[in-house]
Design an enzyme around this catalytic site. Structure first.
Site, PDB file in Angstrom:
ATOM      1  N   HIS A   1      35.866  52.905  33.875  1.00 56.71           N
ATOM      2  CA  HIS A   1      35.449  52.479  32.535  1.00 56.71           C
ATOM      3  C   HIS A   1      34.021  52.931  32.273  1.00 56.71           C
ATOM      4  O   HIS A   1      33.210  53.017  33.180  1.00 56.71           O
ATOM      5  CB  HIS A   1      35.564  50.960  32.359  1.00 56.71           C
ATOM      6  CG  HIS A   1      34.883  50.164  33.424  1.00 56.71           C
ATOM      7  ND1 HIS A   1      35.420  49.973  34.667  1.00 56.71           N
ATOM      8  CD2 HIS A   1      33.689  49.506  33.444  1.00 56.71           C
ATOM      9  CE1 HIS A   1      34.607  49.230  35.396  1.00 56.71           C
ATOM     10  NE2 HIS A   1      33.544  48.939  34.680  1.00 56.71           N
TER      11      HIS A   1
ATOM     12  N   HIS B   1      30.627  52.095  30.078  1.00 58.75           N
ATOM     13  CA  HIS B   1      29.922  51.075  29.300  1.00 58.75           C
ATOM     14  C   HIS B   1      29.146  51.778  28.177  1.00 58.75           C
ATOM     15  O   HIS B   1      28.388  52.717  28.440  1.00 58.75           O
ATOM     16  CB  HIS B   1      28.891  50.343  30.163  1.00 58.75           C
ATOM     17  CG  HIS B   1      29.467  49.510  31.259  1.00 58.75           C
ATOM     18  ND1 HIS B   1      29.551  48.137  31.176  1.00 58.75           N
ATOM     19  CD2 HIS B   1      29.971  49.850  32.478  1.00 58.75           C
ATOM     20  CE1 HIS B   1      30.077  47.658  32.310  1.00 58.75           C
ATOM     21  NE2 HIS B   1      30.335  48.674  33.107  1.00 58.75           N
TER      22      HIS B   1
HETATM   23  P1  AMP Z   1      31.551  47.028  36.407  1.00 56.71           P
HETATM   24  O1  AMP Z   1      32.860  47.141  37.179  1.00 56.71           O
HETATM   25  O2  AMP Z   1      30.391  46.657  37.286  1.00 56.71           O
HETATM   26  O3  AMP Z   1      31.267  48.257  35.597  1.00 56.71           O
HETATM   27  O4  AMP Z   1      31.691  45.818  35.414  1.00 56.71           O
HETATM   28  C1  AMP Z   1      32.903  45.454  34.817  1.00 56.71           C
HETATM   29  C2  AMP Z   1      32.658  44.943  33.418  1.00 56.71           C
HETATM   30  O5  AMP Z   1      33.882  44.455  32.902  1.00 56.71           O
HETATM   31  C3  AMP Z   1      31.641  43.790  33.337  1.00 56.71           C
HETATM   32  O6  AMP Z   1      30.610  44.147  32.415  1.00 56.71           O
HETATM   33  C4  AMP Z   1      32.483  42.607  32.846  1.00 56.71           C
HETATM   34  O7  AMP Z   1      31.779  41.767  31.964  1.00 56.71           O
HETATM   35  C5  AMP Z   1      33.634  43.310  32.142  1.00 56.71           C
HETATM   36  N1  AMP Z   1      34.868  42.536  32.108  1.00 56.71           N
HETATM   37  C6  AMP Z   1      35.512  41.969  33.154  1.00 56.71           C
HETATM   38  N2  AMP Z   1      36.625  41.343  32.739  1.00 56.71           N
HETATM   39  C7  AMP Z   1      36.691  41.519  31.400  1.00 56.71           C
HETATM   40  C8  AMP Z   1      37.609  41.114  30.381  1.00 56.71           C
HETATM   41  N3  AMP Z   1      38.684  40.378  30.650  1.00 56.71           N
HETATM   42  N4  AMP Z   1      37.341  41.459  29.107  1.00 56.71           N
HETATM   43  C9  AMP Z   1      36.252  42.198  28.818  1.00 56.71           C
HETATM   44  N5  AMP Z   1      35.358  42.628  29.718  1.00 56.71           N
HETATM   45  C10 AMP Z   1      35.565  42.280  31.000  1.00 56.71           C
END
Ligand code: AMP
Length: 132
Positions: free
Chosen positions: A94, A96
């Protein structure tokens, strides 16, 4: 992937605030935003790591991210949009996209370190270069 939270969002098993969807890509609001309007862009195919993801999928999400950045900037009157691939929490690729304002109070994005000397920095660059 049955246990992947982002795959569950794609399947509609977990709710999300979608901002864009096509056959290959989904973009939705991060549930814990750095700034309001923080968007995550994901491929619908489950790929845990950027470095192991097929080139066409990588190209697709980055091209779409570019378009989303323009929309975020315009909709939120952001000064710019930060782009990052963090990947510490969810093992589904993903991107950001974080709207930023010059006065948003976020000095730096993450803690930083210093190299002790220029030599140490050069050695690090060489180490990576030699592995390519
Ligand atoms: P990272 O894997 O460190 O890039 O972070 C994962 C991101 O996914 C974090 O910023 C979380 O806040 C976000 N996240 C996790 N679960 C959900 C969800 N159900 N809906 C939206 N965002 C999510």
């Amino acid at each position: 992937m049955e246990t992947c939270v982002f795959c569950k969002i794609i399947q509609g098993e977990i709710p999300s605030s979608k901002v864009y969807e096509d056959d290959n890509i989904l973009a939705f609001l991060d549930i814990n935003p750095v700034n309001h309007g923080h968007v995550l862009v994901i491929p619908k195919e489950h790929h845990p790591k950027l470095e192991e993801t097929p080139d066409n999928v990588v190209a697709d999400i980055f091209v779409q991210s570019k378009k989303l950045m323009q929309g975020i900037k315009q909709a939120l009157k952001a000064d710019y949009v930060s782009v990052s691939v963090v990947g510490t929490e969810v093992p589904h690729l993903h991107i950001h996209l974080i709207p930023r304002w010059f006065d948003d109070g976020l000095a730096g994005f993450w803690p930083t370190r210093k190299y002790k000397e220029t030599k140490e920095m050069k050695e690090m660059a060489d180490k990576i270069k030699n592995a390519l």
